[in-house]
Design an enzyme around this catalytic site. Structure first.
Site, PDB file in Angstrom:
ATOM      1  N   ASP A 117       0.832  -1.189   0.000  1.00 25.20           N
ATOM      2  CA  ASP A 117       0.000   0.000   0.000  1.00 25.20           C
ATOM      3  C   ASP A 117       0.875   1.251   0.000  1.00 25.20           C
ATOM      4  O   ASP A 117       1.701   1.451   0.898  1.00 25.20           O
ATOM      5  CB  ASP A 117      -0.891  -0.030   1.253  1.00 25.20           C
ATOM      6  CG  ASP A 117      -1.826   1.155   1.361  1.00 25.20           C
ATOM      7  OD1 ASP A 117      -1.785   2.054   0.510  1.00 25.20           O
ATOM      8  OD2 ASP A 117      -2.623   1.180   2.326  1.00 25.20           O
ATOM      9  N   ASP A 140      -6.773   4.816 -10.380  1.00 25.46           N
ATOM     10  CA  ASP A 140      -8.170   4.412 -10.525  1.00 25.46           C
ATOM     11  C   ASP A 140      -9.076   5.627 -10.295  1.00 25.46           C
ATOM     12  O   ASP A 140      -9.012   6.266  -9.239  1.00 25.46           O
ATOM     13  CB  ASP A 140      -8.490   3.329  -9.495  1.00 25.46           C
ATOM     14  CG  ASP A 140      -9.811   2.611  -9.781  1.00 25.46           C
ATOM     15  OD1 ASP A 140     -10.742   3.274 -10.283  1.00 25.46           O
ATOM     16  OD2 ASP A 140      -9.908   1.408  -9.494  1.00 25.46           O
ATOM     17  N   LYS A 144     -17.812   6.442 -10.018  1.00 22.90           N
ATOM     18  CA  LYS A 144     -19.116   6.600  -9.379  1.00 22.90           C
ATOM     19  C   LYS A 144     -18.988   7.556  -8.186  1.00 22.90           C
ATOM     20  O   LYS A 144     -18.049   7.450  -7.404  1.00 22.90           O
ATOM     21  CB  LYS A 144     -19.656   5.246  -8.917  1.00 22.90           C
ATOM     22  CG  LYS A 144     -19.992   4.309 -10.069  1.00 22.90           C
ATOM     23  CD  LYS A 144     -20.566   2.996  -9.553  1.00 22.90           C
ATOM     24  CE  LYS A 144     -20.905   2.067 -10.721  1.00 22.90           C
ATOM     25  NZ  LYS A 144     -21.452   0.759 -10.253  1.00 22.90           N
ATOM     26  N   THR A 213       1.096   4.439 -23.382  1.00 25.54           N
ATOM     27  CA  THR A 213       0.871   3.023 -23.122  1.00 25.54           C
ATOM     28  C   THR A 213      -0.222   2.494 -24.054  1.00 25.54           C
ATOM     29  O   THR A 213      -0.928   3.263 -24.707  1.00 25.54           O
ATOM     30  CB  THR A 213       0.442   2.804 -21.663  1.00 25.54           C
ATOM     31  OG1 THR A 213      -0.826   3.452 -21.450  1.00 25.54           O
ATOM     32  CG2 THR A 213       1.472   3.388 -20.700  1.00 25.54           C
ATOM     33  N   PHE A 215      -2.931   1.252 -23.122  1.00 25.56           N
ATOM     34  CA  PHE A 215      -4.169   1.759 -22.532  1.00 25.56           C
ATOM     35  C   PHE A 215      -4.490   3.158 -23.070  1.00 25.56           C
ATOM     36  O   PHE A 215      -5.618   3.453 -23.467  1.00 25.56           O
ATOM     37  CB  PHE A 215      -4.002   1.791 -21.019  1.00 25.56           C
ATOM     38  CG  PHE A 215      -5.100   2.505 -20.280  1.00 25.56           C
ATOM     39  CD1 PHE A 215      -6.298   1.868 -20.005  1.00 25.56           C
ATOM     40  CD2 PHE A 215      -4.929   3.804 -19.850  1.00 25.56           C
ATOM     41  CE1 PHE A 215      -7.305   2.526 -19.310  1.00 25.56           C
ATOM     42  CE2 PHE A 215      -5.929   4.461 -19.155  1.00 25.56           C
ATOM     43  CZ  PHE A 215      -7.124   3.812 -18.895  1.00 25.56           C
ATOM     44  N   GLU A 216      -3.466   4.018 -23.113  1.00 25.37           N
ATOM     45  CA  GLU A 216      -3.702   5.390 -23.567  1.00 25.37           C
ATOM     46  C   GLU A 216      -3.943   5.444 -25.074  1.00 25.37           C
ATOM     47  O   GLU A 216      -4.775   6.225 -25.546  1.00 25.37           O
ATOM     48  CB  GLU A 216      -2.525   6.276 -23.185  1.00 25.37           C
ATOM     49  CG  GLU A 216      -2.795   7.758 -23.432  1.00 25.37           C
ATOM     50  CD  GLU A 216      -1.707   8.651 -22.882  1.00 25.37           C
ATOM     51  OE1 GLU A 216      -1.767   9.866 -23.147  1.00 25.37           O
ATOM     52  OE2 GLU A 216      -0.794   8.142 -22.192  1.00 25.37           O
TER      53      GLU A 216
END
Length: 239
Positions: A117, A140, A144, A213, A215-216
């Site tokens: 963590d 992240d 919501k 990346t 993802f990007e």
């Protein structure tokens, strides 16, 4: 935000986490990396400040990436900057294993990894002012509304970042959620320990230090925006 104190505050008990440990499958190669490469690159969590000079076997500026995912950006940065010692913090073991495989293939000597963590690492394992550069890319977004309290960038976390980042050091962030980008800016701008490097607009162009990346790239194809922020650690009034 409460001004910094001359002494480190006692570690606080974490009640809301910004992550959920997912039971993602590790490939056989990733498991091998954890078994065989962790002794070379891994650093076990400790409640005592780490001796980074001993850990890396030298004195050098240090960079920290929090939540490196699969490690693409961290691996590229570490390879491009052999003069820096780089530390990655990530809780998900498949991503850690993936990074270790890349580090082995590249023969990296200036990389260490902590699988724990980040809040506790910042509170206890890293000494005040021991880091010169911090990267937090695509944390992240917890999109919501009821989950916004789980977002990583909160005033208390910014205090911890200020604790370990040396005066004059740089904090870089990126997100593809506009609402989170605006919250990041609001929270960090409110800190006396940081100065926004783009005070007029609040956001900066993507640094060449942050590679695109997969993802990007996918997000770009779908028309998603990306917001980059950059801050300099400054002396707060209490210092």
């Amino acid at each position: 935000m409460t001004p910094e104190k001359s002494q480190d505050p006692p570690p606080s008990r974490r009640t809301v986490r910004s992550f959920v440990i997912r039971g993602g499958r590790q490939t056989a190669a990733q498991q091998r990396a954890m078994d065989e490469l962790w002794p070379s690159y891994g650093v076990e969590f400790s409640e005592q400040p780490a001796d980074l000079d001993r850990l890396f076997g030298r004195q050098a500026p240090r960079m920290l990436e929090i939540g490196f995912g699969a490690g693409e950006a961290l691996l590229a940065f570490t390879q491009a900057h052999p003069e820096l010692d780089c530390i990655g913090v990530e809780v998900h073991k498949p991503g850690v294993g993936h990074l270790l495989l890349g580090a082995e293939a590249a023969g990296l000597k200036n990389l260490r990894v902590i699988c724990h963590d980040a809040v506790e690492v910042l509170q206890q394992q890293l000494a005040p002012g021991s880091i010169q550069l911090i990267h937090i890319f695509f944390p992240d977004p917890w999109h919501k509304k009821r989950h916004h309290k789980r977002r990583l960038i909160q005033p208390e976390f910014v205090e911890l970042l200020a604790r370990v980042l040396a005066v004059g050091g740089t904090l870089r962030l990126a997100t593809d959620w506009e609402h989170y980008a605006l919250q990041m800016r609001e929270v960090i701008d409110a800190s006396a320990a940081f100065a926004n490097d783009a005070p007029e607009t609040g956001f900066v162009a993507r640094s060449e230090e942050r590679p695109l990346t997969r993802f990007e790239r996918r997000g770009q194809r779908l028309g998603h925006g990306v917001w980059d922020l950059s801050y300099t650690r400054v002396s707060s009034p209490s210092q």
